[in-house]
Design a protein around this motif. Structure first.
Motif, PDB file in Angstrom:
ATOM      1  N   ASP A  86      13.782 -31.010  -1.171  1.00  0.00           N
ATOM      2  CA  ASP A  86      13.328 -30.231  -0.014  1.00  0.00           C
ATOM      3  C   ASP A  86      12.328 -29.193  -0.491  1.00  0.00           C
ATOM      4  O   ASP A  86      12.691 -28.274  -1.221  1.00  0.00           O
ATOM      5  N   GLU A  87      11.074 -29.332  -0.108  1.00  0.00           N
ATOM      6  CA  GLU A  87      10.040 -28.407  -0.579  1.00  0.00           C
ATOM      7  C   GLU A  87      10.170 -27.007   0.019  1.00  0.00           C
ATOM      8  O   GLU A  87       9.522 -26.067  -0.432  1.00  0.00           O
ATOM      9  N   LYS A  88      11.024 -26.850   1.036  1.00  0.00           N
ATOM     10  CA  LYS A  88      11.271 -25.545   1.650  1.00  0.00           C
ATOM     11  C   LYS A  88      12.695 -25.069   1.374  1.00  0.00           C
ATOM     12  O   LYS A  88      13.261 -24.289   2.135  1.00  0.00           O
ATOM     13  N   TYR A  89      13.271 -25.538   0.279  1.00  0.00           N
ATOM     14  CA  TYR A  89      14.684 -25.261   0.003  1.00  0.00           C
ATOM     15  C   TYR A  89      14.970 -23.767  -0.048  1.00  0.00           C
ATOM     16  O   TYR A  89      15.957 -23.297   0.524  1.00  0.00           O
ATOM     17  N   LYS A  90      14.131 -23.029  -0.721  1.00  0.00           N
ATOM     18  CA  LYS A  90      14.347 -21.578  -0.854  1.00  0.00           C
ATOM     19  C   LYS A  90      14.297 -20.888   0.504  1.00  0.00           C
ATOM     20  O   LYS A  90      15.187 -20.112   0.846  1.00  0.00           O
ATOM     21  N   GLU A  91      13.262 -21.183   1.268  1.00  0.00           N
ATOM     22  CA  GLU A  91      13.113 -20.570   2.581  1.00  0.00           C
ATOM     23  C   GLU A  91      14.245 -20.971   3.524  1.00  0.00           C
ATOM     24  O   GLU A  91      14.675 -20.175   4.360  1.00  0.00           O
ATOM     25  N   ASN A  92      14.717 -22.199   3.385  1.00  0.00           N
ATOM     26  CA  ASN A  92      15.792 -22.679   4.248  1.00  0.00           C
ATOM     27  C   ASN A  92      17.155 -22.108   3.878  1.00  0.00           C
ATOM     28  O   ASN A  92      18.143 -22.338   4.579  1.00  0.00           O
ATOM     29  N   HIS A  93      17.217 -21.373   2.765  1.00  0.00           N
ATOM     30  CA  HIS A  93      18.473 -20.764   2.331  1.00  0.00           C
ATOM     31  C   HIS A  93      18.346 -19.240   2.219  1.00  0.00           C
ATOM     32  O   HIS A  93      19.042 -18.616   1.410  1.00  0.00           O
ATOM     33  N   LYS A  94      17.503 -18.665   3.033  1.00  0.00           N
ATOM     34  CA  LYS A  94      17.339 -17.211   3.010  1.00  0.00           C
ATOM     35  C   LYS A  94      18.633 -16.476   3.354  1.00  0.00           C
ATOM     36  O   LYS A  94      18.857 -15.357   2.912  1.00  0.00           O
ATOM     37  N   GLU A  95      19.450 -17.114   4.172  1.00  0.00           N
ATOM     38  CA  GLU A  95      20.707 -16.489   4.575  1.00  0.00           C
ATOM     39  C   GLU A  95      21.696 -16.413   3.408  1.00  0.00           C
ATOM     40  O   GLU A  95      22.582 -15.567   3.401  1.00  0.00           O
ATOM     41  N   ASN A  96      21.554 -17.313   2.450  1.00  0.00           N
ATOM     42  CA  ASN A  96      22.415 -17.315   1.275  1.00  0.00           C
ATOM     43  C   ASN A  96      21.644 -16.665   0.133  1.00  0.00           C
ATOM     44  O   ASN A  96      20.865 -17.310  -0.563  1.00  0.00           O
ATOM     45  N   ARG A  97      21.863 -15.381  -0.082  1.00  0.00           N
ATOM     46  CA  ARG A  97      21.052 -14.628  -1.045  1.00  0.00           C
ATOM     47  C   ARG A  97      21.222 -15.141  -2.475  1.00  0.00           C
ATOM     48  O   ARG A  97      20.286 -15.089  -3.273  1.00  0.00           O
ATOM     49  N   ASP A  98      22.428 -15.614  -2.803  1.00  0.00           N
ATOM     50  CA  ASP A  98      22.642 -16.107  -4.162  1.00  0.00           C
ATOM     51  C   ASP A  98      21.731 -17.299  -4.464  1.00  0.00           C
ATOM     52  O   ASP A  98      21.098 -17.365  -5.517  1.00  0.00           O
ATOM     53  N   ILE A  99      21.678 -18.244  -3.532  1.00  0.00           N
ATOM     54  CA  ILE A  99      20.831 -19.423  -3.724  1.00  0.00           C
ATOM     55  C   ILE A  99      19.362 -19.033  -3.666  1.00  0.00           C
ATOM     56  O   ILE A  99      18.556 -19.445  -4.514  1.00  0.00           O
ATOM     57  N   TYR A 100      18.991 -18.242  -2.687  1.00  0.00           N
ATOM     58  CA  TYR A 100      17.586 -17.836  -2.521  1.00  0.00           C
ATOM     59  C   TYR A 100      17.073 -17.134  -3.777  1.00  0.00           C
ATOM     60  O   TYR A 100      15.993 -17.456  -4.285  1.00  0.00           O
ATOM     61  N   GLU A 101      17.844 -16.191  -4.287  1.00  0.00           N
ATOM     62  CA  GLU A 101      17.400 -15.430  -5.454  1.00  0.00           C
ATOM     63  C   GLU A 101      17.406 -16.274  -6.724  1.00  0.00           C
ATOM     64  O   GLU A 101      16.579 -16.061  -7.620  1.00  0.00           O
ATOM     65  N   ALA A 102      18.325 -17.237  -6.811  1.00  0.00           N
ATOM     66  CA  ALA A 102      18.364 -18.113  -7.986  1.00  0.00           C
ATOM     67  C   ALA A 102      17.116 -18.992  -8.042  1.00  0.00           C
ATOM     68  O   ALA A 102      16.489 -19.139  -9.101  1.00  0.00           O
TER      69      ALA A 102
END
Length: 300
Positions: free
Chosen positions: A41-57
């Motif tokens: 998913d090329e938008k994986y980070k943006e699609n997980h903004k609600e999950n800060r642990d995943i987004y920041e990782a």
């Protein structure tokens, strides 16, 4: 004079037919390609903004990749600060420690291969790329992402576990870094004419007299380490066979009369690179999801 003019016009025509772009992927494109390879998913980070642990990782891995490969001319201070805030250990004190003046030629210092041994400059004790420091930035970032523990008991367990498995984990993490590295280089190879760059970067496939390694062979080596537990699976064997088939086709493009200077050969070679990237996108996400170190951060 007329012969010279015709030679210039011929060169221009060849470049136009090849559709050459002398610029490389920008930061956004590199991040999207990396996310597509790692997660499908090329938008994986943006699609997980609600999950800060995943987004920041994910953001940390992308900042580490940028500082490792593309930082030059004083850029990247915000990326270094991001990693410091994230808690990555062993980072340089400031961007000047790794900085150099590179402009469009920065790839000759940082894109020669993950395991490339840079020669020392005369009279100095380091190469211009400051490669060992750059490499350590990405390695330390990956270690922080996957070895992050919360709580005293968890930290204690992690330290005890590392006494027995540190070497095994470090090899797997290092090969994950190599995957991140070569996905970046491959993106630049697809987007730019490596002939225009004077062969500064590690090539996609080997050509007689050019370099000691290539992206395909280096990835084959590191993926065997990264996916050691899955090497006997049908999925992994088919994946590796697909890599080999593309490598052979790419080498055949080199071997044709005129090599990659002939537009038809160059386009066939470029198609091999694109096909290879698609193969990574179709296989790596599922393989990574089956690895415990990756699953515990991104899929639990």
């Amino acid at each position: 004079m007329k012969k010279r003019l015709w030679a210039v016009l011929l060169c221009v025509c060849i470049i136009m037919q090849c559709g050459v772009r002398v610029c490389a992927y920008d930061r956004k494109e590199h991040d999207e390609v990396l996310e597509k390879v790692l997660f499908g998913d090329e938008k994986y980070k943006e699609n997980h903004k609600e999950n800060r642990d995943i987004y920041e990782a994910v953001k940390a891995i992308e900042c580490g990749s940028y500082l490792c490969l593309d930082q030059y001319n004083g850029n990247g201070k915000d990326n270094l600060e991001c990693l410091k805030t994230y808690g990555v250990n062993g980072l340089p004190s400031d961007i000047g420690v790794i900085d150099f003046k590179g402009n469009q030629h920065h790839r000759q210092y940082t894109h020669k291969g993950w395991d490339y041994k840079y020669p020392l400059e005369k009279g100095k004790d380091k190469d211009k790329a400051n490669w060992l420091i750059r490499k350590k930035i990405l390695q330390s970032t990956v270690e922080r992402v996957f070895d992050s523990k919360k709580g005293i008991v968890s930290n204690l367990f992690g330290k005890v576990k590392s006494l027995f498995s540190k070497e095994e984990y470090s090899k797997q993490y290092d090969s994950f870094c190599a995957l991140v590295y070569y996905v970046h280089v491959l993106g630049d190879q697809i987007d730019a004419n490596e002939y225009e760059e004077g062969f500064f970067a590690v090539p996609f496939s080997k050509m007689s007299g050019k370099g000691d390694c290539c992206i395909v062979e280096e990835l084959e080596k590191h993926l065997d380490i990264l996916f050691e537990s899955q090497k006997e699976s049908t999925e992994y064997i088919n994946f590796k066979n697909g890599m080999e088939e593309i490598r052979i086709k790419a080498e055949q493009c080199y071997a044709r009369a005129g090599g990659l200077y002939i537009p038809e050969n160059f386009e066939a070679y470029r198609e091999c690179e694109c096909e290879f990237l698609k193969l990574l996108e179709d296989n790596i996400p599922e393989l990574l999801e089956n690895e415990e170190f990756f699953k515990k951060v991104f899929y639990q």
